[in-house]
Design an enzyme around this catalytic site. Structure first.
Site, PDB file in Angstrom:
ATOM      1  N   LYS A  26     -19.404 -35.331  -0.023  1.00 44.18           N
ATOM      2  CA  LYS A  26     -17.853 -35.165   0.070  1.00 44.18           C
ATOM      3  C   LYS A  26     -17.373 -35.172   1.275  1.00 44.18           C
ATOM      4  CE  LYS A  26     -17.754 -32.902  -4.367  1.00 44.18           C
ATOM      5  NZ  LYS A  26     -18.068 -31.720  -5.389  1.00 44.18           N
ATOM      6  N   GLN A  57     -17.600 -25.392  -4.909  1.00 44.81           N
ATOM      7  CA  GLN A  57     -18.627 -26.335  -5.316  1.00 44.81           C
ATOM      8  C   GLN A  57     -19.487 -25.350  -6.638  1.00 44.81           C
ATOM      9  OE1 GLN A  57     -19.534 -29.375  -4.697  1.00 44.81           O
ATOM     10  NE2 GLN A  57     -21.006 -29.314  -6.287  1.00 44.81           N
ATOM     11  N   ASP A  96      -9.812 -30.172  -7.799  1.00 47.58           N
ATOM     12  CA  ASP A  96     -10.780 -30.445  -8.586  1.00 47.58           C
ATOM     13  C   ASP A  96     -10.341 -30.449 -10.045  1.00 47.58           C
ATOM     14  OD1 ASP A  96     -13.520 -31.055  -8.172  1.00 47.58           O
ATOM     15  OD2 ASP A  96     -14.394 -29.022  -8.020  1.00 47.58           O
TER      16      ASP A  96
END
Ligand code: NDP
Length: 288
Positions: free
Chosen positions: A53, A96, A119
């Site tokens: 990422k 994460q 997200d």
């Protein structure tokens, strides 16, 4: 017509577009979008995802930083997220997953400001997705799948879409997106009895199971479009390999289109994350 749905190729096209847009925005505002990734613990797969990422952000002119904690509790993590919510330089916050077992994942996700939830996992965004298809951010993997279907001219309206897997990050949101696009959607899971009776009706079959080579030829309808979300690390013939949830070679002749692993859904997930971060920057700077 191309049978292999090439996620790598489409992700590169999207990244090029994001890079150009990000340069234009820099000229306009003197600022760049910024993504902050929070990682807890030492999950090896998570480390790889996080570093990918970061690398991808750099490639398209998005600033990124990683806050890595070995030991942290829920309250402290929420405190950090609240600070990031207030930080005007941070446009996107990504926690994460999975978090270590001592941390309340639900509370942590709910602490993120929905307008920075790149997200798309905050209940505000998931709720908006289900109710009117209008969240600030679509979750990355499901929206990446949608883009792959559209770009490859797969008709969704009126089709039977069957999803194997009901997770909050893949199964449920892709169901919502396909439903919004007028598919007839069935979600299967580990308690589904006679799974094949559902999958054999699927014009679009999405496998998000987390089990290598789970979907075989006898589970797939002739001419189906198959999307393989799985990322399974296995050792095969003495070599480390990443394989999908679909037995690609077994089903290949029977299907009309299929995503490979790697090079299918995976690269699209990151491309959508970058797109979401750019969108966060634009929303927060009132740029249309
Ligand atoms: P989860 O483990 O959260 O969910 C797996 C789902 O599969 C569950 O709903 C489970 O059912 C269902 N399932 C398990 N066994 C069976 C079975 N025998 N029959 C039918 N259903 C079954 O996984 P995720 O959704 O997080 O991920 C799925 C896969 O996708 C993984 O390989 C993951 O690595 C990959 N992934 C890939 C991404 C990408 O960018 N390409 C992004 C995210 C995930 P139940 O709910 O009943 O337990």
């Amino acid at each position: 017509m191309e049978k292999i749905i090439d996620g790598k190729k489409l992700s590169l096209k999207l990244k090029e577009h994001i890079k150009n847009r990000s340069e234009d925005l820099y000229k306009l505002t003197g600022k760049r979008p910024k993504l902050t990734v929070i990682m807890v613990g030492n999950n090896q797969a998570s480390k790889v995802y996080v570093s990918n990422k970061e690398k991808s952000c750099n490639e398209v002119g998005i600033h990124s930083n990683v806050l890595h904690y070995d030991n942290i509790d829920t309250d402290k993590l929420i405190e950090i997220i609240k600070e990031l919510n207030e930080d005007k330089d941070v446009n996107g916050i990504l926690v994460q997953l999975p978090l270590s077992s001592n941390i309340d994942e639900k509370k942590v996700i709910e602490a993120i400001d929905p307008i920075k939830d790149v997200d798309g996992f905050h209940p505000y965004n998931t709720g908006k997705l289900w109710i009117n298809g209008d969240p600030y951010f679509y979750p990355c993997t499901p929206y990446g799948i949608y883009k792959l279907l559209i770009e490859n001219n797969v008709e969704i309206s009126g089709k039977n879409a069957v999803i194997i897997g009901r997770s909050n990050i893949v199964g449920k949101p892709i169901a919502s997106i396909l439903l919004k696009n007028d598919a007839t959607v069935t979600i299967c899971h580990s308690k589904t009895s006679d799974l094949s009776s559902y999958t054999l009706k699927a014009d679009i079959l999405i496998a998000a199971v987390g089990k290598p080579y789970f979907v075989k030829k006898d589970m797939v309808k002739e001419g189906a479009v198959v999307i393989d979300v799985g990322i399974n690390r296995i050792i095969e013939d003495g070599k480390n390999k990443i394989v999908g949830d679909v037995d690609y070679n077994d089903v290949f002749d029977k299907v009309s289109k299929i995503t490979p692993v790697p090079g299918g859904v995976g690269p699209m997930t990151i491309a959508v994350l970058l797109e979401n971060t750019l969108k966060a920057f634009m929303i927060q700077n009132n740029i249309k």
